[in-house]
Design a protein around this motif. Structure first.
Motif, mmCIF file in Angstrom:
data_model
loop_
_atom_site.group_PDB
_atom_site.id
_atom_site.type_symbol
_atom_site.label_atom_id
_atom_site.label_comp_id
_atom_site.label_asym_id
_atom_site.label_seq_id
_atom_site.Cartn_x
_atom_site.Cartn_y
_atom_site.Cartn_z
ATOM 1 N N ALA A 170 0.820 -1.214 0.000
ATOM 2 C CA ALA A 170 0.000 0.000 0.000
ATOM 3 C C ALA A 170 0.855 1.265 0.000
ATOM 4 O O ALA A 170 0.487 2.275 -0.633
ATOM 5 N N ASN A 174 0.734 -2.376 10.999
ATOM 6 C CA ASN A 174 0.468 -2.721 9.592
ATOM 7 C C ASN A 174 0.019 -1.525 8.751
ATOM 8 O O ASN A 174 -0.469 -1.711 7.629
ATOM 9 N N ALA A 175 0.200 -0.297 9.252
ATOM 10 C CA ALA A 175 -0.356 0.891 8.591
ATOM 11 C C ALA A 175 0.577 1.410 7.500
ATOM 12 O O ALA A 175 1.049 2.550 7.545
ATOM 13 N N SER A 176 0.830 0.598 6.486
ATOM 14 C CA SER A 176 1.811 0.992 5.475
ATOM 15 C C SER A 176 1.299 2.134 4.597
ATOM 16 O O SER A 176 2.075 2.968 4.155
ATOM 17 N N LEU A 177 -0.008 2.182 4.348
ATOM 18 C CA LEU A 177 -0.534 3.306 3.575
ATOM 19 C C LEU A 177 -0.210 4.619 4.283
ATOM 20 O O LEU A 177 0.254 5.580 3.660
ATOM 21 N N ASN A 178 -0.457 4.650 5.599
ATOM 22 C CA ASN A 178 -0.155 5.873 6.342
ATOM 23 C C ASN A 178 1.330 6.206 6.316
ATOM 24 O O ASN A 178 1.705 7.386 6.299
ATOM 25 N N PRO A 219 -6.632 5.779 11.466
ATOM 26 C CA PRO A 219 -7.203 5.031 10.341
ATOM 27 C C PRO A 219 -6.463 5.347 9.038
ATOM 28 O O PRO A 219 -5.764 6.355 8.947
ATOM 29 N N PRO A 220 -6.605 4.485 8.051
ATOM 30 C CA PRO A 220 -5.922 4.714 6.769
ATOM 31 C C PRO A 220 -6.276 6.086 6.180
ATOM 32 O O PRO A 220 -7.454 6.447 6.122
ATOM 33 N N GLY A 221 -5.268 6.831 5.790
ATOM 34 C CA GLY A 221 -5.496 8.117 5.141
ATOM 35 C C GLY A 221 -4.981 9.299 5.921
ATOM 36 O O GLY A 221 -4.706 10.348 5.344
ATOM 37 N N PRO A 251 -2.170 9.891 8.646
ATOM 38 C CA PRO A 251 -1.117 9.454 9.566
ATOM 39 C C PRO A 251 -0.764 10.504 10.619
ATOM 40 O O PRO A 251 -0.900 11.703 10.374
ATOM 41 N N ARG A 302 -11.819 12.054 8.089
ATOM 42 C CA ARG A 302 -11.957 12.256 6.649
ATOM 43 C C ARG A 302 -12.938 13.364 6.308
ATOM 44 O O ARG A 302 -12.814 14.003 5.274
#
Lengths: 168, 168, 168, 168, 168, 168, 168, 168
Positions: free
Chosen positions: E20, E116-120, F105-107, F109, H41
């Motif tokens: 990600a 596991n927050a690779s997108l962040n 959450p994703p998006g 950081p 978001r």
């Protein structure tokens, strides 16, 4: 014949976990009963059960509960019979139930066993019965001897494992 | 030939986890033995094992246990050989076994490795053997060199991954 | 005389905890050294230390670290000598240091003792030395015998405690 | 007169915590004994104690231990008397001792009470004695009644607290 | 073209988690590289990588590791480039990796994202690049706007859910 | 001169913890500001701050919060500047604040540092500034060099410690 | 005048924690009462209290308890009034009480606030009262406005802090 | 008809968990709405929602969120309506979400229910509505009565279980 041990759980979904306690008591020929009660859904029935337990001839109560597990403690607050608490794993790996059962305030103990450890709850209840029941005491000693057999069997299995540098 | 390392576990169900230790010792040609013993089910056998371990020529003991994992500590209390403890993941993600093995009281250490980390237990036992066994010392260094190969292979795999803005 | 055991810590503030390991080694007449090194602040010095350790005649390395405790694992990655890790309690009751030391990946073990358990680290290092040093082996057995004395003394103290219904 | 309950602890430093159990047994006129034993430092003495406990007329054993608390479980493995475990808070807020005592493997239960909850251990032992001792049973019921008095006293204190909008 | 961001992981098994981050950098047209390195298995290569990172034109390093996760901290100790740590869930729900990455000692920070927050991690690296790259800054703002769309879509889905007393 | 880094905290009681970040920025001559804002008590002010941050010339935001620590995440949701989160230890050893900050959450950081690790937050912000500020980059490298001095001083202290069998 | 909110605690030792709830209700001129009750020591009184609560005109019950905190859940099982639970920190940093209160089984909610968060319990009870009490609703809004003042005061304090490179 | 309760969640993936709250409100004929909003978001939409909630006639807000769960607290900071927080299990067994919701700072309470406990959130919202809605109050009492039926059914199931020594 009157039951000496009462197994209490909140729903039939707990039975697969609690079955080991029932089987053990059956094996040791200790008369017991199984009932569903909930500290939160049927508080009046819990009270009636706990307050009459001693008069009905019960010697030990095994109470299983998960999450914010109040049932063992609530029963213990209403009787002087020993209450064994079984934390059921339903969330947080069972840690919530363990703490909610074992960390009782001063004055009202619950004899807590491990998470989902219903067999140990059954054995512990038998150990209390055995204090004044020679037949159960003998059966417990025999059971304890039997625990070694699993180790003997395990050793036989492990002896078959083949490695080049494994001795014996 | 006498075993130098003894691998102890409570039941055959621990063998799939502990196999990595055995394989490693086999690969390094260190003679070892595997037995099942239980601190709680066969305390007399544990005592006999621990007290005779040094006289039998053992140098290191690897003991695996789950839950309220007492086996490594109980063995350590009865020998001055180094005891390596392997916490087995059986409940609470293995945290109970880890704490029950590593948090030994002053005077009786257990050399604890990670949860289910039986390979590391095997390597650690070899490191102790290697202190006075040149062949094992050389084999360990070679093994350590080999660890890099996995990284080389991983890099080759990652080099194949295609992205538009990935360089190299 | 060359040191056999090297005690490594990140700062002098760790010395009050680590002193027990030094005292134990001194008591057993095992030559040792004490140095300050940091995996994060002096990585080059750590590398030099770890890579020369075996050639310098060291047999065991005791490394203490707190928080995200990398020192024992980093040293272990650069030597095949056994490395004993001591998690120092600096935050989160020492749980962060314990996990950061004990949960090493496959291939690079650290022999972890309990939180702040420097005495046990010293004993464990002596147990490894004793594998090929009869004098240390005898001293360890004597030390182990001595552990009983504390219990004897405790019993004498407890015998003095007076209760009306206390027997003995 | 023979003791019915045996209180075991690892050192005199545990006595301030365990005193509440002793005081309770004394108050209920249940004969008891107090001894220091260590699963790790005096394993032979623990074995001798556990194996003779029933023959000596003991009915219940209360065992206190901290950290990787093995004492209650080790005793339980060598007797069929009920063993009550008291986790002593010595590190990690007592969580290590709690898990090392309560999470016993199938076959060997320990009746665990809360962290440092020695009073509850005393009460629980009395509840087991009371199963066949009418005098103790009556005393327990009286004690339980007395627990309400603290609440009455607390209410009297709270009634004195003054707020403008507090009713009653 | 030189990479601005370097993604480092210990093995190809981490790639499904780390993908990600790569996809995000690719989407934002930020040149990057992906390599496998291990703090424990290839310490020399890690050192070489970290010490040359700045000279090679890298701006940010993303390092992923599980268990006793040392890689991000070890890299951070050898460069003054910002290092983003991604705790990989491999045991204990990822809590061990989180603590081993975030609890760095004073002087050597690791910018830690969630388990596991690779997108962040990818976004955070882009935020640092954007401080002096207007194109990336604009793309980030656009991306952020896009996050709302998921909520709009979710609302449309939820609007279709039918209940008798649901309004709207 | 405009500030490049903004340090935000919920109350003056956080200042003793956050002072280290301020001192570090001052030492490196990076212009900064310090303000009190609360995600829960002054949400409008937080929004205004976050939305204007970039236009005001800020490059990095350091946000400290304890307990259910929302401030860093809330700010991060309203800007694309990198936000560094400092979990303040106010309850549960700071574990609640750590999780409430790092597990975004994703998006969105948040670059999280250790519990109470305000110095590391300051350094991390400087590392981001240094990506395009040669003077700060040089100062950081010098600071990093200086970290070794503490180890040198520690070694000198440890060299003075006297044991009979201590070498060197 | 009848109380609208009832504050229940197990002993006067909880009063210093719970005082903040009382003060808040007093400030908002909401009539309330304070009583001591124990789920375990006075189960009959708890039942009587819970079953009569609604008829007595109470709208909300605030129940505080520590350790295996059953009081809020037991009350909630006997009334349909909203019950606010306050976990008291007495052991394990209050985590045991939090889990024992919040993790209620399906059917019997307890509105849980943070550990020792009695002020928040008071505010939450006022928010429920305010649903149909305009005066309380207005007072709550005013209180909420007042929360900002602390931030304003904090900013004034922080403005006084002097650093060479601090702007503003 | 205007909704009295608003159920807010971050994505449609939360709906399977939150459905129980909706079904319960539907069963009790309490008008409600369901919407997706994200603290991170769509902060502007959250603000608009929270600030208009009371004027739109809402009485209670149920907000669900996972991981660093800010949504309930952020909404609570912008309204004086009671906000019920539902921690969603997405990582770390839901412990991160629980702490991020319940441990709110003084001044801004969130009425927290158990992990994934959306039914309890629905019931709790109804209990607040019932304070001034006799129909809902009656329905709640009827629902509570119904909880007993599950126990009755469970008892009937358990009565069928056959053991030789089971009584009744």
């Amino acid at each position: 014949m009157k039951p000496l041990v009462s197994i209490i759980m909140g729903s039939t979904s707990d039975f697969p976990v609690m079955e080991a306690a029932a089987k053990f008591l059956d094996e040791l020929e200790i008369p017991f009963e199984i009932n569903a009660l909930s500290a939160h859904r049927t508080p009046a029935e819990v009270e009636q059960f706990a307050k009459n337990a001693e008069a009905r001839g019960l010697k030990v109560i095994i109470a299983a509960a998960g999450m914010a597990a109040h049932l063992p403690g609530v029963i213990a607050s209403m009787t002087t019979l020993p209450v064994i608490g079984v934390p059921i794993k339903a969330s947080l790996e069972g840690l919530d139930a363990l703490l909610a059962i074992v960390q009782m305030p001063p004055g009202i103990p619950v004899a807590t066993v491990g998470i989902n450890a219903s067999l140990n709850a059954g054995i512990l209840s038998a150990q209390m019965i055995a204090l004044h029941d020679e037949k159960v005491a003998v059966a417990l000693k025999k059971y304890k001897e039997g625990l070694k057999k699993k180790i003997v069997a395990a050793n036989e299995e492990l002896a078959k494992v083949q490695f080049k540098h494994k001795i014996g």
